[in-house]
Scaffold this motif. Sequence first.
Motif, PDB file in Angstrom:
ATOM      1  N   MET A   1       0.829  -1.195   0.000  1.00 32.90           N
ATOM      2  CA  MET A   1       0.000   0.000   0.000  1.00 32.90           C
ATOM      3  C   MET A   1       0.871   1.256   0.000  1.00 32.90           C
ATOM      4  O   MET A   1       2.012   1.228   0.422  1.00 32.90           O
ATOM      5  N   ARG A   2       0.251   2.334  -0.522  1.00 35.52           N
ATOM      6  CA  ARG A   2       0.995   3.595  -0.487  1.00 35.52           C
ATOM      7  C   ARG A   2       0.425   4.486   0.608  1.00 35.52           C
ATOM      8  O   ARG A   2      -0.775   4.501   0.841  1.00 35.52           O
ATOM      9  N   VAL A   3       1.320   5.187   1.277  1.00 37.82           N
ATOM     10  CA  VAL A   3       0.865   6.132   2.293  1.00 37.82           C
ATOM     11  C   VAL A   3       1.527   7.476   2.053  1.00 37.82           C
ATOM     12  O   VAL A   3       2.653   7.544   1.568  1.00 37.82           O
ATOM     13  N   MET A   4       0.772   8.526   2.388  1.00 38.20           N
ATOM     14  CA  MET A   4       1.367   9.849   2.394  1.00 38.20           C
ATOM     15  C   MET A   4       1.690  10.171   3.844  1.00 38.20           C
ATOM     16  O   MET A   4       0.866   9.981   4.726  1.00 38.20           O
ATOM     17  N   VAL A   5       2.924  10.582   4.073  1.00 37.15           N
ATOM     18  CA  VAL A   5       3.381  10.882   5.416  1.00 37.15           C
ATOM     19  C   VAL A   5       3.640  12.383   5.481  1.00 37.15           C
ATOM     20  O   VAL A   5       4.489  12.895   4.753  1.00 37.15           O
ATOM     21  N   PRO A 104       7.951  20.486  19.984  1.00 37.90           N
ATOM     22  CA  PRO A 104       7.037  19.370  19.770  1.00 37.90           C
ATOM     23  C   PRO A 104       6.487  19.439  18.341  1.00 37.90           C
ATOM     24  O   PRO A 104       6.244  20.540  17.833  1.00 37.90           O
ATOM     25  N   SER A 105       6.318  18.292  17.723  1.00 39.37           N
ATOM     26  CA  SER A 105       5.774  18.320  16.354  1.00 39.37           C
ATOM     27  C   SER A 105       4.997  17.041  16.100  1.00 39.37           C
ATOM     28  O   SER A 105       4.980  16.131  16.940  1.00 39.37           O
ATOM     29  N   GLU A 106       4.371  16.986  14.954  1.00 40.17           N
ATOM     30  CA  GLU A 106       3.496  15.863  14.660  1.00 40.17           C
ATOM     31  C   GLU A 106       3.682  15.423  13.210  1.00 40.17           C
ATOM     32  O   GLU A 106       3.871  16.245  12.328  1.00 40.17           O
ATOM     33  N   ILE A 107       3.623  14.112  13.019  1.00 41.90           N
ATOM     34  CA  ILE A 107       3.668  13.566  11.655  1.00 41.90           C
ATOM     35  C   ILE A 107       2.416  12.720  11.456  1.00 41.90           C
ATOM     36  O   ILE A 107       2.070  11.918  12.322  1.00 41.90           O
ATOM     37  N   GLU A 108       1.748  12.949  10.347  1.00 41.79           N
ATOM     38  CA  GLU A 108       0.483  12.250  10.082  1.00 41.79           C
ATOM     39  C   GLU A 108       0.657  11.274   8.924  1.00 41.79           C
ATOM     40  O   GLU A 108       1.327  11.579   7.944  1.00 41.79           O
ATOM     41  N   ILE A 109       0.054  10.092   9.071  1.00 40.90           N
ATOM     42  CA  ILE A 109       0.140   9.066   8.019  1.00 40.90           C
ATOM     43  C   ILE A 109      -1.245   8.840   7.442  1.00 40.90           C
ATOM     44  O   ILE A 109      -2.191   8.585   8.186  1.00 40.90           O
ATOM     45  N   ARG A 110      -1.365   8.930   6.132  1.00 46.87           N
ATOM     46  CA  ARG A 110      -2.678   8.693   5.512  1.00 46.87           C
ATOM     47  C   ARG A 110      -2.522   7.757   4.325  1.00 46.87           C
ATOM     48  O   ARG A 110      -1.709   8.001   3.437  1.00 46.87           O
ATOM     49  N   PRO A 111      -3.315   6.663   4.321  1.00 46.18           N
ATOM     50  CA  PRO A 111      -3.265   5.754   3.172  1.00 46.18           C
ATOM     51  C   PRO A 111      -3.745   6.463   1.907  1.00 46.18           C
ATOM     52  O   PRO A 111      -4.640   7.305   1.973  1.00 46.18           O
ATOM     53  N   VAL A 112      -3.124   6.129   0.803  1.00 53.53           N
ATOM     54  CA  VAL A 112      -3.481   6.735  -0.485  1.00 53.53           C
ATOM     55  C   VAL A 112      -4.549   5.872  -1.154  1.00 53.53           C
ATOM     56  O   VAL A 112      -4.461   4.646  -1.121  1.00 53.53           O
ATOM     57  N   TYR A 113      -5.560   6.515  -1.727  1.00 58.29           N
ATOM     58  CA  TYR A 113      -6.539   5.758  -2.520  1.00 58.29           C
ATOM     59  C   TYR A 113      -5.842   5.170  -3.728  1.00 58.29           C
ATOM     60  O   TYR A 113      -5.108   5.869  -4.433  1.00 58.29           O
ATOM     61  N   GLU A 114      -6.061   3.910  -3.984  1.00 54.88           N
ATOM     62  CA  GLU A 114      -5.577   3.318  -5.229  1.00 54.88           C
ATOM     63  C   GLU A 114      -6.787   3.200  -6.149  1.00 54.88           C
ATOM     64  O   GLU A 114      -7.930   3.187  -5.680  1.00 54.88           O
ATOM     65  N   ALA A 115      -6.527   3.107  -7.459  1.00 54.28           N
ATOM     66  CA  ALA A 115      -7.629   3.039  -8.423  1.00 54.28           C
ATOM     67  C   ALA A 115      -8.595   1.921  -8.044  1.00 54.28           C
ATOM     68  O   ALA A 115      -9.816   2.058  -8.192  1.00 54.28           O
TER      69      ALA A 115
END
Lengths: 140, 420
Positions: A1-5, A104-115
């Motif tokens: 799967m692809r994720v945008m970080v 302090p900071s934050e990193i968010e991970i979101r799965p990418v929609y695939e076709a």
Amino acid sequence: MRVMVMVKATVDSEEGVMPTLELLEAMSAFNGQLVEAGILLAGEGLKPSSQGKRVAFDGPGRTVIDGPFAETRELVAGFWLWQVKDLDEAVEWVKRCPNPMFGPSEIEIRPVYEASDFGEEMTPGMTEQLEIMREKTSGA
Amino acid sequence: MTVTEIHRAIETVFRMERARLIAGLARMMRDIDAAEELAQEAFVIALSEWQKTGIPRNPGAWLMTAAKRRALDSLRRRKMMALKHAEIGHTIKEGDETAVDAIEAAMDDDVGDELLSLIFTACHPVLSPQQRTALTLRLIGGLTTSEIARAFLSNEPAIAQRIVRAKKMLGAAGLSYEVPRGDERTARLASVLEVVYLIFNEGYAATMGEDLVRPALCAEAQRLGRILAGLMPDEPEVHGLLALMEIQASRLSARAGPQGEFVPLTQQDRARWDRLLIRRGLAALQRAEALGGENGAYALQAALAACHARARRSQDTDWPRIAALYDRLAEVMPSPVVGLNRAVAHSMAFGPETGLACLDGIAQAEILSQYAPLPAARGDFLFRAGRLDEARVAFERAAELTRNDREREFLLARALACRN
């Protein structure tokens, strides 16, 4: 799967405070690990929102708004695109990232929609429009 | 975190660290089997420890230390057990600390020579291509035996056997776990690239199959290619192969129609091509060319794929360029199949008569005498040249040779069209 970080912005990043040499080295070592694991597809750092613009839509109306934008922690200061086995792996990688900011900071991970996620709902025409959009926005 | 969550996190960490762990241990133990066992033991220790203490900040180093301790124990035991291991025992006694330091340093080393040496070992030419692919997927990809068996449509005992024998052969050959240099490196690299491309093709050619694991093989091969490109940035063919795989993979979702039927390149919905992978492929191709590798077999195939990727519509395809690339490929990698594809490219670029002339050059190839695409291509050229009677004979011959029902229907329909 692809994720945008996504690396979320902070007051410092919004003020354009440049990273220290130490942080740059740590980040580049981390990027090296991502390359070595074969999961890094793309990634960039973004300039502060004061150098960006927004276009607000309301029906046929289009309003251009100049940065900076409020709600700092909702802004994105940088991103990666990773190909990972699952979300757990993405989390483990993010935990290994040096703190990209001074405070302090934050990193968010979101799965990418695939076709394939869209199934039959996604007509070829729609896909094409999306792809043309991607092409134009990617600067390639 | 719940126990299940911790378990999942530990498993994830182990999956990520496994290849490096085995790589470091293999060099220490000179035995891949032992290295894999030690890595597994370290994982079992981590399972019980980390549930109490949480996952450490540097889990890779933690696992390595645990594995290393057991490795040293095992080496000492071996030394006492058998005189024939005197040599290893000696190394350990004399170079104990430096050996351990070197392994530790390698674990923190971003250059990843250890990983590279493991890839080179798994792809050693003493092994058959099947053994190499299975071992690579097991050691570098971290796939289980059953996953590999499913991916290759084989059964688990067969794959397990293949892996066991491969490890034995490596042990018997007494190989050093180091990346060779100079000419030997170039020769071995060819084997490494071949294995990665075999893995990719196993997934790519199977996208019409029912098993969803197989596109995952493509992803794994691409990941291996990216690792290699990161580890060996100066090798043009590494970038060439990566480019080829990224561009081919960009078409994965367009290659099958709604009923899972195969859709040929020229009829694919190009909007479904993954533009990100195309861009990555073009960038990798550019690197291969910048390194002077434009005439490498993989770079040339990537350049061919790039021609299709650049064409927004099928009719925009730059056929003269493709024909020229096939001319070069036929010199670098002469094979009847390349010859056939070259003929097709020439027919598209310069007309059916040119294609027929190219075919004459390869028509004698014994290996293609039962190969349906050859008469099918000839039929197509003849049809386009208006020589309908000859075209019909060629299509009928192709229909006789093919084993694919759908393809046979298609060819017979074309033969029938020649009668009008």
